[in-house]
Write an enzyme that holds these catalytic residues in place. Structure first.
Site, PDB file in Angstrom:
ATOM      1  N   CYS A 154      -3.517  -0.541  -5.766  1.00 28.37           N
ATOM      2  CA  CYS A 154      -4.135   0.049  -4.581  1.00 28.37           C
ATOM      3  C   CYS A 154      -3.330  -0.437  -3.370  1.00 28.37           C
ATOM      4  CB  CYS A 154      -5.586  -0.415  -4.529  1.00 28.37           C
ATOM      5  SG  CYS A 154      -6.589   0.413  -3.315  1.00 28.37           S
TER       6      CYS A 154
ATOM      7  N   CYS B 251       5.541  -7.499  -1.990  1.00 30.01           N
ATOM      8  CA  CYS B 251       6.919  -7.185  -2.327  1.00 30.01           C
ATOM      9  C   CYS B 251       7.567  -8.493  -2.759  1.00 30.01           C
ATOM     10  CB  CYS B 251       7.638  -6.591  -1.118  1.00 30.01           C
ATOM     11  SG  CYS B 251       9.402  -6.353  -1.382  1.00 30.01           S
TER      12      CYS B 251
ATOM     13  N   CYS C 248      10.586  -9.534  -0.127  1.00 26.79           N
ATOM     14  CA  CYS C 248      10.374 -10.021   1.251  1.00 26.79           C
ATOM     15  C   CYS C 248       8.971 -10.558   1.510  1.00 26.79           C
ATOM     16  CB  CYS C 248      10.707  -8.920   2.253  1.00 26.79           C
ATOM     17  SG  CYS C 248       9.498  -7.573   2.297  1.00 26.79           S
TER      18      CYS C 248
END
Length: 150
Positions: A137, A114, A117
């Site tokens: 995946c 991400c 974060c």
């Protein structure tokens, strides 16, 4: 549209600027996440194939980061890859995914995190369907499904 060449470029040159940043201490993450979510997202773990909540899910909606809630993938881009993990052809926006080289376990792969974060999500591979040819995946533990109905 992103493709394998662009993924490599982002891995080498750096990912786009994230829409925002969320940074917390290890203790704060431990308090907010389940043990499995913490192991996968904060310690770069992997869930067993075919064991994740979203592996076989076909509910419409957006998949968001389990740590910070950033929307990452649209269910319309989800496909059955046969890999045992939820798979997507592309993220919802160019700047929500961070790409890094992963040479763990004697393999050379591209890890996806991400971008907001730094939660470990999974890996991206060049064996997905058209139009991108990509297979993101992703571990179910790193995701939460935001239903379209809500």
């Amino acid at each position: 549209m992103i493709d394998w060449k662009e993924v490599h470029k982002l891995t080498v040159n750096g990912s786009p600027e994230p829409p925002r940043r969320v940074e917390k201490s290890e203790e704060e993450w431990r308090e907010e996440l389940t043990e499995e979510q913490f192991r996968v997202t904060r310690k770069h773990g992997t869930e067993r194939p075919y064991s994740g909540e979203y592996c076989e899910s076909h509910k419409p909606g957006l998949y968001a980061c389990a740590c910070c809630g950033t929307e990452l993938f649209d269910s319309s881009e989800k496909f059955d890859s046969g890999s045992g993990w939820p798979s997507f052809t592309e993220p919802v926006k160019d700047n929500v995914i961070k790409y890094t080289e992963d040479s763990s376990f004697g393999m050379s792969r591209i890890e996806v995190l991400c971008n907001v974060c730094d939660a470990h999500l999974g890996h991206v591979f060049p064996d997905g369907p058209e139009p991108t040819g990509l297979r993101y995946c992703i571990n179910s533990s790193s995701l939460i499904l935001v239903d379209e109905e809500n």
